[in-house]
Scaffold this motif. Sequence first.
Motif, short mmCIF file in Angstrom:
data_model
loop_
_atom_site.label_atom_id
_atom_site.label_comp_id
_atom_site.label_asym_id
_atom_site.label_seq_id
_atom_site.Cartn_x
_atom_site.Cartn_y
_atom_site.Cartn_z
N GLU A 130 0.83 -1.20 0.00
CA GLU A 130 0.00 0.00 0.00
C GLU A 130 0.87 1.25 0.00
O GLU A 130 1.76 1.40 0.84
CB GLU A 130 -0.90 -0.02 1.23
CG GLU A 130 -1.96 1.04 1.27
CD GLU A 130 -2.87 0.86 2.46
OE1 GLU A 130 -2.63 1.50 3.50
OE2 GLU A 130 -3.82 0.04 2.36
N SER A 132 2.22 4.93 -2.68
CA SER A 132 2.17 5.68 -3.94
C SER A 132 2.49 4.81 -5.14
O SER A 132 1.86 4.95 -6.21
CB SER A 132 3.15 6.86 -3.87
OG SER A 132 4.49 6.40 -3.61
N VAL A 135 -0.51 2.64 -6.05
CA VAL A 135 -1.57 3.44 -6.67
C VAL A 135 -1.25 3.69 -8.13
O VAL A 135 -2.09 3.50 -9.02
CB VAL A 135 -1.76 4.77 -5.91
CG1 VAL A 135 -2.70 5.69 -6.68
CG2 VAL A 135 -2.31 4.50 -4.51
N GLU A 136 -0.02 4.11 -8.42
CA GLU A 136 0.36 4.39 -9.80
C GLU A 136 0.34 3.11 -10.64
O GLU A 136 -0.12 3.12 -11.79
CB GLU A 136 1.75 5.03 -9.85
CG GLU A 136 2.16 5.45 -11.26
CD GLU A 136 3.48 6.20 -11.28
OE1 GLU A 136 3.91 6.57 -12.41
OE2 GLU A 136 4.10 6.41 -10.21
N THR A 138 -1.52 0.49 -10.22
CA THR A 138 -2.91 0.09 -10.49
C THR A 138 -3.59 1.02 -11.48
O THR A 138 -4.23 0.57 -12.44
CB THR A 138 -3.70 0.06 -9.17
OG1 THR A 138 -3.08 -0.86 -8.26
CG2 THR A 138 -5.14 -0.35 -9.41
N GLU A 139 -3.45 2.31 -11.27
CA GLU A 139 -4.16 3.27 -12.10
C GLU A 139 -3.63 3.34 -13.53
O GLU A 139 -4.40 3.53 -14.47
CB GLU A 139 -4.10 4.66 -11.45
CG GLU A 139 -4.90 4.75 -10.14
CD GLU A 139 -4.85 6.14 -9.54
OE1 GLU A 139 -4.03 6.97 -10.02
OE2 GLU A 139 -5.61 6.40 -8.59
N ARG A 140 -2.33 3.17 -13.70
CA ARG A 140 -1.74 3.33 -15.03
C ARG A 140 -1.57 2.02 -15.79
O ARG A 140 -1.62 2.01 -17.03
CB ARG A 140 -0.38 4.02 -14.92
CG ARG A 140 -0.43 5.47 -14.48
CD ARG A 140 0.97 6.07 -14.48
NE ARG A 140 1.62 5.94 -15.79
CZ ARG A 140 2.93 6.10 -16.00
NH1 ARG A 140 3.73 6.38 -14.98
NH2 ARG A 140 3.43 5.96 -17.21
N ALA A 142 -2.57 -1.57 -14.56
CA ALA A 142 -3.31 -2.81 -14.27
C ALA A 142 -4.21 -3.21 -15.43
O ALA A 142 -4.92 -2.38 -16.00
CB ALA A 142 -4.15 -2.64 -13.00
N PRO A 149 -10.08 -3.76 -12.52
CA PRO A 149 -8.63 -3.93 -12.45
C PRO A 149 -8.26 -5.24 -11.75
O PRO A 149 -8.84 -5.58 -10.71
CB PRO A 149 -8.17 -2.71 -11.63
CG PRO A 149 -9.25 -1.70 -11.82
CD PRO A 149 -10.53 -2.49 -11.93
N VAL A 182 -0.62 -7.24 -8.78
CA VAL A 182 -1.34 -6.61 -9.89
C VAL A 182 -0.95 -7.30 -11.18
O VAL A 182 0.24 -7.53 -11.43
CB VAL A 182 -1.01 -5.10 -9.96
CG1 VAL A 182 -1.76 -4.45 -11.12
CG2 VAL A 182 -1.33 -4.41 -8.64
#
Length: 356
Positions: A130, A132, A135-136, A138-140, A142, A149, A182
């Motif tokens: 968990e 930064s 997050v990146e 997963t968002e960019r 995955a 996702p 991921v």
Amino acid sequence: MSTEFEAAGAHFGNPLVEQRSLAAGEAVVELPDRSVVTVTGPDRLSWLDSLTSQSIASLQPGESAETLLLDPTGRLEHAMRVVDDGETTWLLVDGPEGAPLAAWLDRMRFMLRVEVADRSAEFLTVGAFEGSAAVELTERFASAPNGVPLVWADPWREVVVGGHQYSTATEHPAADWTYREVLVARGTDLSSLPHAGTLALEALRVAAWRPRLSTEVDERSIPHELDWLRSAVHLSKGCYRGQETIAKVHNLGHPPRRLVLLHLDGSESPVPPPAGSPVLLDGAEVGRVTSPALHAELGPIALAVVKRSVDPAAALVVGGEVPVAASQEVIVPTDAGAEANVPRLPKLGRVARPAS
């Protein structure tokens, strides 16, 4: 994935620094040796539920679970990290498991509306904690072929519904374990993300007492020995292959071996003995090292599986070219199991006589 990352997957120069970055959620670790098996079709979840140890029939899109495939005697054959996207169930497994698992599942389809495929060549597994970087990632990057996702969140940090923990630790070391995996398309360029090597992840896994099939499991292993009922077994879900052994050992017996964390003497060398090294008590072998690691704070440590009867306070030695002294941190206690509290019956032939 860049050639540089492929060539140096174990570490990128300083495993201890990478370990701290990974734990803080500031780096990711590529796991190109992991496999991916998919199951599609309307019967997929109920079918997998009937075969394996966890209750996953009602798994919702995006939810994560862990389940085990046992042989008829309860011994471990496969461990699956499970996420469903509403149309497909994704099974993330250690590398050598992919092809055999897909082949076994395909043979078990019978007349059910399911299709099994080994998708390992298409998808790369990337680990993160968990923070930064996760997050990146997963968002960019995955993959989300059905709009969800493909992120598996490890349930190891707490006892799942229907599970059971043998460890009696006041504070389990996995309390802050926020690990997830991921899936991204193989060939995706992830070089913009900070990277850690697999040595960093292994050290964090060992410190969290987290078992893994490809390291802690041999041909005799049952889940109780590794405290794996904590995250991957539902004790009241009903019948599945190996369920009788799960219930019998948990309710009436004791696992014959137990997982321990070894704190190793690093005075001669900070490098821990390799996996497979014998664990000795008074010169006799009582177990084997399964996962050695060098931890940034704990120093040289290792997971090991030892005989249940080994005294937790005993001074152990890990054998090898240079024997290493080791002390135990108990994960699975010596009295694990026998949870049914069945009343003791009088011995046959003994008849109570009335008072005269």
